[in-house]
Design a protein around this motif. Structure first.
Motif, mmCIF file in Angstrom:
data_model
loop_
_atom_site.group_PDB
_atom_site.id
_atom_site.type_symbol
_atom_site.label_atom_id
_atom_site.label_comp_id
_atom_site.label_asym_id
_atom_site.label_seq_id
_atom_site.Cartn_x
_atom_site.Cartn_y
_atom_site.Cartn_z
ATOM 1 N N TRP A 1 -8.024 -100.485 136.142
ATOM 2 C CA TRP A 1 -7.727 -101.576 135.222
ATOM 3 C C TRP A 1 -6.294 -102.072 135.383
ATOM 4 O O TRP A 1 -6.045 -103.284 135.427
ATOM 5 N N ALA A 2 -5.352 -101.146 135.498
ATOM 6 C CA ALA A 2 -3.954 -101.532 135.681
ATOM 7 C C ALA A 2 -3.760 -102.265 136.999
ATOM 8 O O ALA A 2 -2.986 -103.229 137.091
ATOM 9 N N ALA A 3 -4.480 -101.805 138.044
ATOM 10 C CA ALA A 3 -4.360 -102.465 139.351
ATOM 11 C C ALA A 3 -4.937 -103.878 139.307
ATOM 12 O O ALA A 3 -4.369 -104.807 139.898
ATOM 13 N N LEU A 4 -6.045 -104.056 138.609
ATOM 14 C CA LEU A 4 -6.659 -105.375 138.504
ATOM 15 C C LEU A 4 -5.762 -106.353 137.766
ATOM 16 O O LEU A 4 -5.667 -107.535 138.125
ATOM 17 N N LEU A 5 -5.093 -105.854 136.721
ATOM 18 C CA LEU A 5 -4.216 -106.726 135.938
ATOM 19 C C LEU A 5 -2.841 -106.870 136.564
ATOM 20 O O LEU A 5 -2.079 -107.772 136.204
ATOM 21 N N GLY A 6 -2.509 -105.946 137.491
ATOM 22 C CA GLY A 6 -1.190 -105.972 138.092
ATOM 23 C C GLY A 6 -0.089 -105.620 137.127
ATOM 24 O O GLY A 6 1.022 -106.143 137.206
ATOM 25 N N VAL A 7 -0.405 -104.703 136.184
ATOM 26 C CA VAL A 7 0.587 -104.301 135.188
ATOM 27 C C VAL A 7 0.713 -102.783 135.188
ATOM 28 O O VAL A 7 -0.132 -102.070 135.710
ATOM 29 N N SER A 8 1.798 -102.326 134.621
ATOM 30 C CA SER A 8 1.995 -100.896 134.394
ATOM 31 C C SER A 8 1.831 -100.651 132.908
ATOM 32 O O SER A 8 2.654 -101.103 132.105
ATOM 33 N N THR A 9 0.739 -99.976 132.535
ATOM 34 C CA THR A 9 0.454 -99.781 131.119
ATOM 35 C C THR A 9 1.392 -98.741 130.535
ATOM 36 O O THR A 9 1.508 -97.633 131.032
ATOM 37 N N LYS A 10 2.085 -99.117 129.467
ATOM 38 C CA LYS A 10 3.001 -98.212 128.782
ATOM 39 C C LYS A 10 2.863 -98.393 127.281
ATOM 40 O O LYS A 10 2.937 -99.512 126.779
ATOM 41 N N GLU A 11 2.694 -97.303 126.583
ATOM 42 C CA GLU A 11 2.584 -97.380 125.135
ATOM 43 C C GLU A 11 3.943 -97.661 124.512
ATOM 44 O O GLU A 11 4.983 -97.180 124.972
ATOM 45 N N ALA B 1 -1.409 -104.862 124.845
ATOM 46 C CA ALA B 1 -2.779 -105.357 124.913
ATOM 47 C C ALA B 1 -3.505 -104.852 126.149
ATOM 48 O O ALA B 1 -4.722 -104.605 126.120
ATOM 49 N N ALA B 2 -2.777 -104.642 127.245
ATOM 50 C CA ALA B 2 -3.398 -104.173 128.480
ATOM 51 C C ALA B 2 -3.961 -102.768 128.345
ATOM 52 O O ALA B 2 -4.849 -102.371 129.101
ATOM 53 N N ASP B 3 -3.457 -101.999 127.388
ATOM 54 C CA ASP B 3 -3.918 -100.615 127.203
ATOM 55 C C ASP B 3 -5.171 -100.520 126.348
ATOM 56 O O ASP B 3 -5.803 -99.456 126.309
ATOM 57 N N LEU B 4 -5.527 -101.566 125.640
ATOM 58 C CA LEU B 4 -6.597 -101.456 124.656
ATOM 59 C C LEU B 4 -7.957 -101.199 125.297
ATOM 60 O O LEU B 4 -8.775 -100.452 124.753
ATOM 61 N N VAL B 5 -8.208 -101.801 126.450
ATOM 62 C CA VAL B 5 -9.489 -101.568 127.134
ATOM 63 C C VAL B 5 -9.599 -100.122 127.622
ATOM 64 O O VAL B 5 -10.618 -99.466 127.374
ATOM 65 N N PRO B 6 -8.588 -99.572 128.324
ATOM 66 C CA PRO B 6 -8.679 -98.156 128.695
ATOM 67 C C PRO B 6 -8.818 -97.227 127.487
ATOM 68 O O PRO B 6 -9.526 -96.211 127.560
ATOM 69 N N LEU B 7 -8.172 -97.569 126.375
ATOM 70 C CA LEU B 7 -8.301 -96.750 125.184
ATOM 71 C C LEU B 7 -9.716 -96.827 124.614
ATOM 72 O O LEU B 7 -10.263 -95.826 124.134
ATOM 73 N N ALA B 8 -10.313 -98.019 124.674
ATOM 74 C CA ALA B 8 -11.698 -98.162 124.223
ATOM 75 C C ALA B 8 -12.638 -97.344 125.109
ATOM 76 O O ALA B 8 -13.580 -96.706 124.621
ATOM 77 N N VAL B 9 -12.374 -97.347 126.411
ATOM 78 C CA VAL B 9 -13.184 -96.546 127.337
ATOM 79 C C VAL B 9 -13.005 -95.062 127.035
ATOM 80 O O VAL B 9 -13.981 -94.295 127.065
ATOM 81 N N LEU B 10 -11.784 -94.648 126.728
ATOM 82 C CA LEU B 10 -11.538 -93.259 126.361
ATOM 83 C C LEU B 10 -12.326 -92.886 125.109
ATOM 84 O O LEU B 10 -12.954 -91.823 125.049
ATOM 85 N N GLY B 11 -12.302 -93.758 124.100
ATOM 86 C CA GLY B 11 -13.058 -93.491 122.884
ATOM 87 C C GLY B 11 -14.542 -93.375 123.160
ATOM 88 O O GLY B 11 -15.227 -92.489 122.620
#
Length: 307
Positions: free
Chosen positions: A140-150, A219-229
């Motif tokens: 997901w981070a690679a697709l968005l080209g971002v580094s997810t950080k809380e 916002a970029a972290d919300l999808v991975p967090l949803a997948v984790l849940g």
């Protein structure tokens, strides 16, 4: 042979038992879960968020009156953010207990998923669950080209002092996994699965889990967090216990915490220490809970909470 009538007669009447197919029992799924009404899941989430907001105000307003903080400031002191987060986590657990006890039923820890599970099978599933969610996060981070950080670690003041760093680690890797798993998997998922089954319940639970982190994560972290849940719901269903979910959640948070702090060799130490503390907490909880009778084994039928 376990008698469900024996372990769940909290009001003097035999518990109604929902049938579970034999293959599911052999897989360790659908272990005894009190089937709360589906409406209680969104109601509990709303109550938890409102309760956390009110409780946070109760903490912040006196501090503002005493001049310790400025409520109109966008950045509260790290110690204040820590205190607010602890209060929020306490409200999460309290809300789950409150809604689980509606109707006057006594609530046992095993009803919220705090019950033993096969060790090695659970360990394998924990590893598989974490690796799967890790891959999703990286892709997901690679697709968005971002580094997810809380954002949460900065808010908690982890970089301000060693004491705040240690408290932030304990809160992130021990307290948060326990409180969030009790609310989201122990209660919300268990209530939703009665409505349309475990898969839809897992999807809805994952979406809720991701959404509640909107204030502490980009916002970029919300999808991975949803997948984790979502994945943690499946892990709960597969093991019949909340302990593997808490362990996976703690492992995820420990690695994320260490990466955000720029750690290397400290990361496994943090993960091991967090899991050791959680194991001790689980041992104490089981000792206390055993005083009112043992929990049923994985694979036993589900118990209806309907009166």
């Amino acid at each position: 042979m376990w008698s469900m009538e024996r372990i769940d007669r909290t009001d003097g009447a035999p518990a109604r038992v929902a049938p579970v197919d034999a293959p599911a029992r052999r897989r360790g799924r659908d272990s005894p879960i009190v089937e709360w009404s589906a409406w209680a899941a969104p109601a509990a989430l709303v109550a938890a968020l409102l309760g956390a907001t009110v409780a946070g105000a109760i903490v912040d307003v006196p501090a503002a009156v005493l001049g310790a903080v400025k409520l109109n400031s966008s950045n509260l002191p790290g110690w204040m953010e820590l205190l607010d987060t602890v209060v929020q986590d306490a409200v999460f657990v309290g809300t789950a207990l409150l809604f689980a006890s509606l109707g006057g039923r006594a609530v046992r820890a095993w009803q919220l998923g705090l019950r033993p599970a096969p060790l090695w099978r659970s360990a394998v599933l924990v590893g598989v669950t974490y690796l799967a969610t890790f891959v999703v996060t990286v892709v997901w981070a690679a697709l968005l080209g971002v580094s997810t950080k809380e954002k949460l670690l900065e808010q908690l003041g982890a970089n301000e002092a060693t004491s705040l760093l240690l408290l932030s680690a304990a809160l992130t890797c021990v307290v948060a996994p326990v409180s969030e798993e009790i609310l989201f998997r122990g209660f919300i998922f268990s209530a939703l699965r009665k409505w349309r089954g475990p898969w839809i319940a897992a999807v809805l639970d994952g979406l809720m889990f991701g959404a509640v982190h909107a204030a502490s994560a980009p916002a970029a972290d919300l999808v991975p967090l949803a997948v984790l849940g979502f994945a943690l719901c499946l892990l709960f269903r597969a093991t019949g216990s909340l302990y593997p979910c808490i362990a996976t959640h703690s492992l995820n948070n420990s690695i994320a915490f260490g990466v955000l702090e720029g750690w290397s060799w400290q990361i496994p130490i943090l993960a091991v220490c967090s899991l050791a503390i959680l194991t001790l907490i689980a041992w104490v909880q089981r000792r206390i809970d055993s005083s009112t009778g043992p929990a049923p084994p994985p694979g036993a039928p589900a118990v209806s909470a309907a009166s």
